[in-house]
Structure formats: C-alpha cells, structure tokens
Motif scaffolding. Structure first.
Motif, short mmCIF file in Angstrom:
data_model
loop_
_atom_site.label_atom_id
_atom_site.label_comp_id
_atom_site.label_asym_id
_atom_site.label_seq_id
_atom_site.Cartn_x
_atom_site.Cartn_y
_atom_site.Cartn_z
N ASP A 162 0.37 -6.28 4.64
CA ASP A 162 -0.30 -6.14 3.34
C ASP A 162 0.62 -6.41 2.17
O ASP A 162 0.24 -6.18 1.01
CB ASP A 162 -0.93 -4.75 3.20
CG ASP A 162 0.07 -3.60 3.24
OD1 ASP A 162 1.28 -3.84 3.09
OD2 ASP A 162 -0.37 -2.44 3.42
N SER A 163 1.83 -6.90 2.43
CA SER A 163 2.77 -7.13 1.34
C SER A 163 3.69 -8.28 1.67
O SER A 163 4.30 -8.31 2.76
CB SER A 163 3.60 -5.86 1.08
OG SER A 163 4.65 -6.11 0.18
N ALA A 209 3.77 0.37 2.90
CA ALA A 209 3.57 -1.07 3.00
C ALA A 209 4.15 -1.61 4.29
O ALA A 209 5.03 -1.01 4.92
CB ALA A 209 4.22 -1.77 1.81
N THR A 218 -3.93 0.28 -2.90
CA THR A 218 -3.67 -1.04 -2.36
C THR A 218 -3.64 -2.05 -3.50
O THR A 218 -3.83 -1.69 -4.67
CB THR A 218 -4.76 -1.45 -1.34
OG1 THR A 218 -6.04 -1.42 -1.99
CG2 THR A 218 -4.78 -0.51 -0.15
N ARG A 219 -3.44 -3.31 -3.16
CA ARG A 219 -3.24 -4.36 -4.15
C ARG A 219 -4.29 -4.33 -5.26
O ARG A 219 -5.49 -4.29 -5.01
CB ARG A 219 -3.25 -5.73 -3.50
CG ARG A 219 -3.04 -6.88 -4.50
CD ARG A 219 -3.23 -8.24 -3.89
NE ARG A 219 -2.09 -8.59 -3.03
CZ ARG A 219 -1.90 -9.83 -2.55
NH1 ARG A 219 -2.75 -10.80 -2.84
NH2 ARG A 219 -0.86 -10.08 -1.78
N SER A 263 0.85 -1.19 0.00
CA SER A 263 0.00 0.00 0.00
C SER A 263 0.88 1.24 0.00
O SER A 263 2.08 1.17 0.30
CB SER A 263 -0.91 0.00 1.23
OG SER A 263 -0.13 -0.01 2.42
#
Length: 383
Positions: free
Chosen positions: A350-351, A346, A327-328, A314
């Motif tokens: 979330d990664s 990020a 975001t993704r 993100s």
C-alpha cells in the motif's frame, strides 16, 4: 440605553467560589455594565484565560474516497467558473459552527477539474498552496507561468498573485487546497479580485518545468539576479522526487547509525523559502513526514493547529481521545494543544516507500511570529 432581551451583553450574578457574593447591589452594578456594554473580566476569565488552549475545533477525519466521489458528482453539476468558483469544496470542522474552516486559522478543500476545463483567474491576499495526492494533467498558471501538477508535488503561492488552472488531460483531476482564509477572515485582512475568465494560448502550454523552477529550483543555489529576501517563496513547485529522496536518505542514515531523523523511524522535511530559509509562506508551514513500518511517534502537543493528509501507506493516528485507521488520501485535523501520535502499518502493498507518508500543514509561522509557539513531546518536556 434601555435593557432589552436582545441586548448583546447579558450578565448573571452567580453564587460560586470564584465570583463576588450575590447581592442586590451587585445585580444593580451588572445592569449598569450591560447598559454601557461593559463585561468584567471576573465573569469571563475561565473562558478568555484558560490554563491551556481549549480549541473550539475538534479532532475529525475525512475519508478521501468519500471526498473524491462527491467532488466527481460536483464536476458534472457545478460550473468551475463564476458561480461555482473553483469548484473548491471545503472541510468544515464540526466544532466550528458550520463555517467552512478546518481549524480556526486554516482552510482545506478538495478541488476538482474536469478534462479541458479552465478555472478562471483570480487573486487574493490569502496565502495558498496545492498538494497532489494522485493524478496529473493539470497546470496551475501563476503570474502567467504554467506549472505542472503531479502526484506528491507541493505548489505554494504567496498572496496577491494572479492564478488560474487548466486541465490538459483526458481525465479529471483532484487535489487539496490549503489557505489561511480563517485567519485573515478573523483579523479583517482579506482582499480579493476577479481576473480574466480565460487564460491566453501561451499560458495553455504544458511545459515540463515552469519558469520559476528553472530560476529557483536548484538546491543550495539562488540566482544572483534576485537579491534579498522575499516574504513568500518564489519557487512555485516542490517536486515529489526531491522530497522522497530526502526522506529516504534520513531513514537510511538512521539505519547506518547516524543522526538525521526526528525520532527513531520518523523522518521529516519542511518546505522552505529559498530567499530566507524560513517557512515557505508567511502564515502557513508545510512538511512531509515518513514513518517507517512498525514505528510509532511520541505524542506531541503544539500551540496552533494542523491539517494532515495521508500521502501513502496506512497506519493508525491518534488525536486527543480519537483514534483512526487511515489510508491514502484521508485527511484529519489536529486542534491546538491536542496530543497527536501516529503508528505506521504500511507495507509494500500500500506504499511506494513501504512507509506511512504524511503531508502536514499548520499555522506555525503565525504563532512563532507572535511568540505564542509552545511544544511538548511526551518524554522530552518543553521544546
């Protein structure tokens, strides 16, 4: 030729510092120009020859979650075969008059394939690729070579190759398509042919590696049996594991005090044609960027346009006067000569890499071939 209200050329005498002084004679001259379909440069120079690019395309963001939901609904309503060709749903830049173009030269679309479906065969002169942000289970079949598609894979295909797809999984799958459709449309270069409605049983195999990978997918090595350059890459899949490792190594080298990144905290790789070392497709450049958590890229302007998709993580991206949290899966457009920068927010939550990973494709090869490329980076000047 008589003058009518629908005449394609309309010229107005304007009392302005950069225009000839108004007079009845000038009015008469302009009516003569109209009759003969002539347009003097002095009435158009501000639009035709501006001091820098003024793209009709505008910065815009598409949310992956919304695209995926709409594509899923289309999967139940629209056939994937003739009449719903490819179930490809194009991004329409709001500045381009409702055309299905992300930028004046680039097409981007989400494509959606239901379990057990075949996307029928066709071919076109437009150069194309597929990029997978999530999922697996689909094989693209290029020249009767089944190529598996998985998360993070980049799958290019030079124009005029027969290709189809089949979903061998129990779940739907979506990915993005990128093509140079608007460019070829503008220069009247496009050709298209339908192929078979169904692929053969051998093509429905699900090999872990395609024939193209077995021949061309060995870093630093090329088969002696295939000498000479090719206009587009013969390698049909660039795997995420290799891309991920290259980006991680760049940031590790930087942390150890060695050169390798584009700028502090910013690793980047470009997909290349193994027969030339140049861009992977004649009209499309493709890259993957990784921005370390907390890092921010310097504002950058380029002649030519780009489309980005967030692969992982993100952050906040700024294009011209617009800024978005992303975001993704989210996609956004950078029009020609609009400044672009990104800040990574990020984390491990979330990664997978703990960084902001951005997939980018652009029309860079076209601009470089025509010697129209220009880049400025804030703090560096012309590059």
């Amino acid at each position: 030729m008589t003058h009518t209200a629908n005449h394609p050329v309309r010229l107005a005498v304007v009392d302005a510092p950069d225009q000839p002084p108004p007079s009845p004679a000038l009015e008469e001259l302009y009516r003569g120009f109209e009759r003969e379909l002539l347009i003097p440069l002095w009435t158009e120079i501000g639009d035709l020859m501006p001091p820098h690019p003024r793209s009709k395309a505008v910065p815009h963001l598409w949310r992956w979650r919304s695209l995926l939901a709409l594509a899923g609904r289309a999967g139940h309503l629209v056939p994937v075969g003739r009449g719903g060709e490819r179930r490809a749903i194009a991004l329409a830049n709001p500045g381009l008059g409702g055309r299905p173009f992300a930028t004046p030269t680039l097409w981007a679309a989400i494509q959606y394939l239901m379990p057990g479906e075949d996307a029928p065969e066709h071919r076109h002169t437009q150069h194309a690729f597929r990029f997978v942000v999530e999922g697996e289970g689909v094989w693209t079949v290029v020249g009767r070579d089944p190529v598996p598609m998985r998360r993070g894979d980049f799958l290019p295909q030079v124009g005029w190759n027969w290709h189809a797809h089949h979903n061998g999984a129990a779940e739907p799958m979506a990915w993005i398509d990128g093509l140079d459709i608007p460019f070829q449309y503008a220069v009247d270069a496009q050709f298209f042919e339908f192929g078979r409605d169904r692929i053969s049983d051998p093509e429905r195999n699900t090999p872990d590696r395609s024939r193209s990978e077995r021949l061309w997918g060995h870093p630093g090595l090329r088969p002696v049996s295939a000498p000479g350059p090719q206009p587009g890459t013969p390698l049909l899949a660039y795997r995420w594991a290799d891309t991920d490792r290259a980006l991680a190594d760049q940031l590790d080298l930087e942390a150890e005090g060695y050169a390798g990144t584009v700028e502090p905290g910013h690793a980047a790789v470009r997909y290349t044609n193994p027969t030339t070392g140049g861009d992977v497709l004649p009209t499309v450049r493709a890259e993957m960027h990784r921005i370390r958590a907390g890092a921010e890229t310097a504002p950058r302007r380029e002649a030519g346009s780009s489309v980005f998709q967030v692969f992982d993580g993100s952050g906040c991206v700024t294009v011209g006067d617009m800024s978005w949290s992303v975001t993704r899966g989210d996609l956004f457009v950078v029009p020609s000569w609009q400044p672009f920068s990104a800040r990574s927010e990020a984390s491990a939550s979330d990664s997978d890499s703990g960084a902001l990973d951005l997939f980018r494709f652009s029309d860079g090869p076209v601009f470089e071939a025509l010697h129209l490329d220009r880049v400025t980076v804030e703090g560096n000047g012309d590059a």
